[in-house]
Design a protein around this motif. Structure first.
Motif, short mmCIF file in Angstrom:
data_model
loop_
_atom_site.label_atom_id
_atom_site.label_comp_id
_atom_site.label_asym_id
_atom_site.label_seq_id
_atom_site.Cartn_x
_atom_site.Cartn_y
_atom_site.Cartn_z
N ALA A 1 -30.42 13.00 -0.93
CA ALA A 1 -31.24 12.08 -1.72
C ALA A 1 -30.33 11.29 -2.64
N SER A 2 -30.73 10.06 -2.93
CA SER A 2 -29.99 9.22 -3.87
C SER A 2 -30.97 8.58 -4.83
N THR B 1 -17.91 5.54 -2.53
CA THR B 1 -18.31 4.78 -1.34
C THR B 1 -19.78 4.38 -1.32
N GLY B 2 -20.57 4.76 -2.32
CA GLY B 2 -21.97 4.38 -2.38
C GLY B 2 -22.90 5.50 -1.98
N ALA B 3 -23.99 5.66 -2.74
CA ALA B 3 -24.91 6.79 -2.54
C ALA B 3 -26.01 6.51 -1.53
N TYR B 4 -26.26 5.24 -1.20
CA TYR B 4 -27.34 4.93 -0.27
C TYR B 4 -26.84 5.11 1.16
N GLY C 1 -32.23 16.54 -8.05
CA GLY C 1 -30.80 16.38 -8.30
C GLY C 1 -30.38 14.93 -8.32
N ALA C 2 -30.98 14.13 -7.44
CA ALA C 2 -30.66 12.70 -7.41
C ALA C 2 -31.21 11.97 -8.62
N GLY C 3 -32.07 12.63 -9.39
CA GLY C 3 -32.63 12.04 -10.59
C GLY C 3 -31.89 12.42 -11.86
#
Length: 333
Positions: A48-49, A104-107, A130-132
């Motif tokens: 999750a991101s 490198t980016g979370a999405y 966790g992504a929050g």
């Protein structure tokens, strides 16, 4: 079995931005090479991101951070460590972790992160929670404690408290012994603010709500104001703040003209916060405080909306709506 160790897949799905612009520039690609971590880096299988307003500014090209094109957006992620660089000392494959920023980016299905910006995710929290954590909780703690120098027993007003940073600030302030006041723009938002630690909440769309806040502080005003929309509220904040109080600007979407006399009469301090300017000592303090929050059970990110990775553009549209945020917006990969 791990994708990387098991066979032959060396590509992943990821959101790619090939030009700066609106949400429509967020495009899903199915064959993006999986990155490799360097010495002090970690490869995370992202589950999750988190979506943050700053992501939209970077995507549009209006932020001072302008990545080289093409790029994958996103700072906040949560998942499982896939691989570590040879100099990594505190993490190993299989660890549940979250990140506050990425290389490198979370999405994406995989992301490389630097070791200083990743932490263990407590077993009581889901990957979505966790992504929050990342930007919202670290920004809230940095604003309240490191920038405002807040002390237990003080009163803090969190302006725009129903969003990701606002809810984090409510939880942190309540746990650390502050009197917590919050504002939101809907009845649902006010209920959410109260459930997440505020002693009192006010509807900032109602006429006269500032007088109610003054009354709630016995006419003195709050010691600290955490401001999410400075271009709209800063003049009101300067009238409202207690003498020698502190205002921390966390977000702004435009300019505002104010008289310096506001700061003279109150002898107040107006400052800003930029999470990524934190020192190594700051990061260590924030990691420690939020680890304690997970262990003690008061750190509980509230997830508002979850989207699949393919709907990243919708997530960016939602977070910028002027309708009052209700929790954290998440992408699931």
């Amino acid at each position: 079995m791990s994708v990387l160790r098991g066979a032959a897949r060396a590509v992943m799905k990821a959101i790619r931005v090939t030009e700066f612009g609106g949400p429509e520039v967020l495009k899903i690609e199915a064959k993006v090479p999986i990155p490799n971590p360097e010495d002090h880096q970690i490869l995370v299988r992202v589950h999750a991101s988190g979506i943050n307003p700053v992501d939209t500014y970077i995507r549009s090209g209006t932020h001072n951070i302008r990545p080289a094109l093409p790029f994958t957006p996103g700072m906040d992620s949560a998942g499982v460590v896939e691989k570590v660089g040879k100099a990594v000392t505190h993490f190993k494959p299989g660890d549940r972790v979250y990140s506050v920023r990425t290389v490198t980016g979370a999405y994406a299905e995989y992301a490389v992160v630097e070791e200083p910006y990743v932490a263990h995710l407590h077993k009581s929290l889901s990957f979505e929670q966790g992504a929050g954590i990342g930007v919202p909780y670290y920004t809230a703690y940095r604003s309240l404690i490191l920038r405002a120098n807040g002390k237990p027993g003080e009163t803090v007003l969190i302006h725009g408290a129903s969003g990701g940073v606002g809810i984090a600030a409510c939880q942190i302030a309540r746990a650390l012994g502050f009197t917590v006041l919050g504002t939101a723009g809907t009845t649902e938002g006010i209920e959410l603010v109260l459930k997440n630690g505020a002693h009192k909440a006010f509807n900032h769309r109602e006429k006269g709500y500032l007088s109610k806040i003054t009354d709630a502080t016995n006419g003195q005003g709050p010691d600290i104001i955490l401001e999410m929309l400075a271009n709209v509220n800063l003049e009101n904040d300067l009238n409202l703040i207690k003498t020698r109080g502190r205002i921390v600007n966390i977000g702004s979407r435009g300019t505002i003209q104010i008289s310096p006399r506001f700061t003279m009469g109150k002898e107040c301090v107006v400052t800003g916060v930029m999470l990524m300017t934190s020192s190594p000592t700051d990061w260590a303090q924030m990691h420690g405080a939020l680890r304690a929050g997970m262990e003690q059970g008061w750190l509980k990110p509230y997830i508002g909306t979850s989207y699949p990775l393919e709907q990243a553009s919708q997530s960016h549209t939602e977070i910028m709506k002027d309708s009052g945020h209700k929790g954290k917006i998440i992408l699931k990969s």
